[in-house]
Every structure is written in C-alpha cells, then in structure tokens.
Scaffold this motif. Sequence first.
Motif, PDB file in Angstrom:
ATOM      1  N   THR A 147     -48.049 -55.663  43.117  1.00  0.00           N
ATOM      2  CA  THR A 147     -47.689 -54.693  44.153  1.00  0.00           C
ATOM      3  C   THR A 147     -48.040 -55.244  45.531  1.00  0.00           C
ATOM      4  O   THR A 147     -48.818 -56.200  45.659  1.00  0.00           O
ATOM      5  CB  THR A 147     -48.423 -53.363  43.933  1.00  0.00           C
ATOM      6  OG1 THR A 147     -49.836 -53.579  44.064  1.00  0.00           O
ATOM      7  CG2 THR A 147     -48.122 -52.812  42.546  1.00  0.00           C
ATOM      8  N   TYR A 197     -49.818 -53.772  47.630  1.00  0.00           N
ATOM      9  CA  TYR A 197     -51.241 -53.486  47.847  1.00  0.00           C
ATOM     10  C   TYR A 197     -52.111 -54.587  47.250  1.00  0.00           C
ATOM     11  O   TYR A 197     -53.169 -54.916  47.789  1.00  0.00           O
ATOM     12  CB  TYR A 197     -51.584 -52.136  47.230  1.00  0.00           C
ATOM     13  CG  TYR A 197     -53.037 -51.744  47.372  1.00  0.00           C
ATOM     14  CD1 TYR A 197     -53.516 -51.207  48.564  1.00  0.00           C
ATOM     15  CD2 TYR A 197     -53.929 -51.920  46.312  1.00  0.00           C
ATOM     16  CE1 TYR A 197     -54.849 -50.855  48.698  1.00  0.00           C
ATOM     17  CE2 TYR A 197     -55.261 -51.569  46.432  1.00  0.00           C
ATOM     18  CZ  TYR A 197     -55.721 -51.032  47.633  1.00  0.00           C
ATOM     19  OH  TYR A 197     -57.037 -50.692  47.766  1.00  0.00           O
ATOM     20  N   ASP A 198     -51.650 -55.150  46.133  1.00  0.00           N
ATOM     21  CA  ASP A 198     -52.447 -56.192  45.473  1.00  0.00           C
ATOM     22  C   ASP A 198     -52.582 -57.445  46.336  1.00  0.00           C
ATOM     23  O   ASP A 198     -53.657 -58.060  46.379  1.00  0.00           O
ATOM     24  CB  ASP A 198     -51.822 -56.567  44.126  1.00  0.00           C
ATOM     25  CG  ASP A 198     -51.920 -55.429  43.114  1.00  0.00           C
ATOM     26  OD1 ASP A 198     -52.840 -54.601  43.259  1.00  0.00           O
ATOM     27  OD2 ASP A 198     -51.072 -55.365  42.201  1.00  0.00           O
ATOM     28  N   GLY A 233     -52.084 -57.619  49.674  1.00  0.00           N
ATOM     29  CA  GLY A 233     -52.605 -57.346  51.005  1.00  0.00           C
ATOM     30  C   GLY A 233     -51.704 -57.865  52.114  1.00  0.00           C
ATOM     31  O   GLY A 233     -50.519 -58.161  51.904  1.00  0.00           O
TER      32      GLY A 233
END
Length: 713
Positions: free
Chosen positions: A301, A303-304, A306
């Motif tokens: 993702t 989010y993973d 960053g």
Amino acid sequence: MDRDEENYYGKHGEPRKFDPKFRGPVNNRHCTDVICCVIFIVVILGYIALGVVAWVHGDPRKVIYPTDSYGQFCGQRDTLNENKTILFYFNLLKCASPVVLLNLQCPTTQLCVSKCPDRFATYIDVQASYRYRPDQWNYFKQFCRPGFNNPRKSAAQVLRDEDCPSMIVPSRPFLKRCFPDFSTKNGVLTVANQTTFKDGRGKTRNVTDLREAANGINIVLNARSVGMKIFEDYAISWYWILIGLFIAMLLSLLFLVLLRFTAGVLFWIFIFGVIGIIGYGIWHCYWEYDHLKGIPGSDLTIYDIGFQTDFRVYLQLRQTWLAFMIILCIVEVIIILMLIFLRNRIRIAIALLEEGSRAIGYIMSTLFYPIVTFLLIAICISYWAVTAVFLATSGEPMYKVMANQTLCKYANLTCDPETFNTTNVTKLCPGAQCTFAFYGGESLYHKYIFIFQLANAFVFLWLVNFAIALGQCTLAGAFASYYWAYRKPADIPLWPLFSSFGRAIRYHTGSLAFGALIIAIVQLIRIILEYLDHKLKGTQNSFTRFLLSCLKCCFWLLERFLKFINRNAYIMIAMYGKSFCTSAKEAFYLLMRNVVRVAVLDKVTDFLLFLGKVLVAGGVGVLAFFFFTQRIPVFAQEVPTLNYYWVPLLTVIIGSYLVAHGFFSVYAMCVDTLFLCFCEDLERNDGSTAKPYFMSASLHRILGKKKLSPKKA
C-alpha cells in the motif's frame, strides 16, 4: 428623466425615432466616483513613496548573503569576507533545528569561511600534534576566529571563549551554510561513511547525536537533490515545453476562430473529447492495475512505502492505479449525468456562444487583451515583492547575548560588541558571547515595519484587482459596442477595444478602483484569518477553530459573490457610464429579473468553456506524455534524457490550461456582456419601429418571445 433614458425617449417623454447612427448607451459620459479616484491616485503615490523609503533603508544583501556573528556579510566585496561566501557554525549541536540555523539565531559563534570542512578533526587532537604536524593546525585554524593563532592556549579556555570549534565534521554548503554531509548507507545514518565521531571533549559519539540539531536535514538535502534534478530537467527541455505551450495557444486560437462557424459542433466535440480522454484514462489505469498482478511488491500500500521523492515508485503499486481508476470513474459519471440533465440548457448556451463567436470574429484584438492584464499584474507582483524584500531587510545589525547557561539573566538581551568584553556579563555567565541576532532598530520607521508590510500587501491586492477590473470593463465596452450596433458590422465603431480602454481610464478609474477596493478588503481579511488559523492550529479550543472555519467559509462566499456582482457592474459601467454603486444595483436587479436565464446560460456556458480548457490541456498533455516517454517513434531520438519526465509534462499541462484560460476568459466575458445587453435590450425595447431591438435575429430566436421587426438598411 436621466441621460440614458433620453436615448430612447425625447426630452418631453415621447418615443424618439430610430437613428441608424445610434451606437447604444456608451456615449455622453462623465467622470464617476471622483473621490475614490483621487484616493486611489494618492494611495499609488504613497505606495511609490513607501517603495522609495524601503529602497533607501533596505538592503537585499541581507537575504542573499548569510551574516556572521559580527554582522558582516559572507562574500561581500571589498571586505575581509570577499572570498568567504559560506557560513560555518562552531558547534552545530547547540542548534535546536534547521529553522534556527536559517534564522541565524543559533547560540554559537558563526564564521564566514571559503569552504566547508571535508574531514573529521577535534581541537584537542590538532593542538596535541601541531608541533610535528603543522599542516593539520593550518587547516583547522581557518575555522577559528579571524586572527586567532595560539595553539598553546588551553583547550578549556579556547572552547569557553569559542575561539575555535571543538570539532569539525565533513560538511556540504547548502543555502550558503555548512551542514553535515549526511547520507544513508544500508538504512544507517552516516557522515562521510562513518557512524561515530569525536566531539572534541573527550567523548566518542554516534552520528545520530547530530540528528536533533540537524532535524530535517535529510529531507532538506533530498529536496535539494530533487530540486537540482528538476532544474536540470528544465534546462534541457525548456524549448520543448515552449513548443507545447505554443501548440496550446494555436489550438485555443483555432477553436475560438472556428466557433464563429461551428460552435455547436466544436463544443460537442469538446464534451465527447473530454469523456473520451477520461475513458482512455480509466482503461489505461485498469490495464496497469491488471498488468501488475502477481509482480512482487506491487500489492504493497501507499502507506507501507511512505513518502518517496521518486514518483515512479508509486506507479509500481496496484493500489495507485486502482485509486486513479476510481477517481476517473467518479469524474466520468458526474460529467455524463450533468450532460443528461442539462442537455436542453446546453443547446441554448451553445447558441449564445455562436453569437459570442461572431462578436469576437469582428473584434479579434480582444483575444490578445489578456496579455495586457498579465503584464499589469506581473508589474504589481514584481513591485510588491521587491518592496517586501527591502522592507524586511531594513534596519541595523542587532546583537544579543548568547549564553550557554540557561540560568544566565543576561541571555537574549541586546548588547554592544565593542564594549561587551568590558562588562561583567562574561564573569557572571562564562562563555557568553555578544553575537549578531537580526536586523532592526529603535526608530519610528523600524517600529512600524510590520504596518508597512501590511500596507504593502493591501495596496498590492488593490492594484491587482484594479488591473482585473480594468480588463473586464474594457472587454465589456468593446463587446457592448458590437451588440448596440444596429447594423452589424457596419455600425461597429472603429477600434472598439482601444476606445473602450480609453473610456475606462478617462471616465471610470474611480469606479473600477472602488470595486477593486471592496474585493481587496475582503481578501485581506481572508489572509488575516488564514494567518490566525495557522497560528492557532495547536490550540485545543474547539470553539475557536469552529469559529475561524465559519468565518473563512463566510468570507470566501462573500468574495465569490462580490466578484460576480463586480463583474456585472463593470459591464453596466461600460454600457451606461454610471457610478459603481448605481451600476452594481442596476446589474443586480436586472439579473434578479432574469434569474432563470442567468442560471441556464451563465453557469452552463462556464461549464462548457471549462470543458474546452480541459480538452486543450488534456490533448496537449497526452501528446506531451507520449513524447517525453518516447512513445512517438518519429521523435524518439529527439527526446531529452530526463530525471523526471513528469516535470516538463506537468509544466506543459498546467501551462496549456493557463493559456487556454486566457483566451477562453475573453470568450466568457463576451457571453456575459452579450447576455446582459440582451436582457437590457428586451426591457428597453419592444421590437417596434420606434424602439427596435439591437439583438441579432438568431439571438432573438433563441431567447426572445416577441417578433423581431425587420431592420432597414
């Protein structure tokens, strides 16, 4: 009976006979809002005076060049620092963050040097070996105070008096200041490939100890690296970017010229073209999403991973393409639904645009007037920026006591470096220094610098809004000359655009300044609210945040409403030459009496013009995408090697949209003017021989209800 009514009736109220030489209600003018005009001229003169005063007191070198602890510029000509262009900090560990460094508020000695250190060294080690290795001392002393050459002085006294730094670390110049040469190796923070260093006080410390003092340095250095790559991309692709913008200009001009003959066909092409481009985007996103299926790492993702400076990393994720596809699907559905429910209104708007295309066809010079507005706004921005810089750099060097002890009662007090050593401050606060802090002063001028900056911003907003108002009134006057010409194009005045510009400047400067003043006041209030919101972000008072949000929303709506009223008021001013308040009132009531037509035509027309801008920007953007990604075989060898192909691509897309906006804004002003003239024509005339309509027969068939009397040659 006022003057404009006599255009339609005689002095005794009887209907006047039609005069084929009549040019509409644009003659017989007088100066309007004279008081505001005088105030506006006085403010401009005061603004010029403020710029002169700021120029006398200010010195932009204070922004360009860093300043050492003695208030001297690094790299200033004809000084001892002429060849020393970089600022060096004795003890970087004393600085809380890079913000402190950039504000020159770090409580350590700051020295101008010719180059940053390129090695690890400590004063204690250099002092111990200076007799048999003088080359080390000769290198180290260039980072000591000027004139200091006493390696026999005890290390404790040297560090207390900050004659020399306790240590030096490999550094790089950034923003003309020496920062540690941070890098990441296998996920570990290093300086010159080392993870430890000697602090010069007998301790071996980890490089991570510099993290707090250099908080955010990695981000800044990454930004520097990205910035340099972006600059390189611009340097080798600028001419291709200009070619893309030139193509956008040609497309915009071509579309506007063709609108005179095929407005309906072209705008349906616009609509389905945008739908097609978005549809292609949905298909491409799905293809990329399906193509990445099964590839290792593609299921991560956003989010993973960053934040990443390389945008191509995100393009390797399926989630990215799924998000793009969902967004494009939503946009596609919204556009299709709007087309279904507004199809009849779109037909009406297209017919009005055909009339506008004919007006622009007869007055082609209006297409290039946005260049005048752009130049005026560019002058305003340049003057404001220069004045702001000179105001910010006004003042004399101010010195403050920088003490290592937190309990020193003299800390942060002003001091005089020439007499500082004779005071007892150094006795009560060992190691205290009288160092340069900032530029300021105690005079009346320096006390009101903030007020002058506020005035500079306010007058800037006023002048920018005046330039916009002047453009709107000028274009409205030109298009009103077209509409109120009974026999088109025979009765259109010679040089209508220049005549309208002259009328606006000669008679209505005060009215335009009045309208611009209202907008500028609201914009200044919005800026102040944004500033307060920024300052109060950390507060826990929910009511305060809610109140600020409500005020920001209300003033945003107020600004939008006032811009709409002002735009139509300028049209009325261009037609009848009345004052701003009277024109705004008459425009508002006229629009309210035709509120359905306003909703049908004005907003739908804006929507269609927006689609035109999107199609121009999207078409040029797709062409640029295929070019910069080497997907056009004919030009594959001509494509420059880029670090980030999205840099010139985004520049071309945004620039193309702005170019199209400049040309289409003229078209929007034309439609608004013709619509307001049409409403006024319907109310003042009845199509009889005594009071014939000025509208064209096609426009009358579109919106009128009464039969149009035939025009006589």
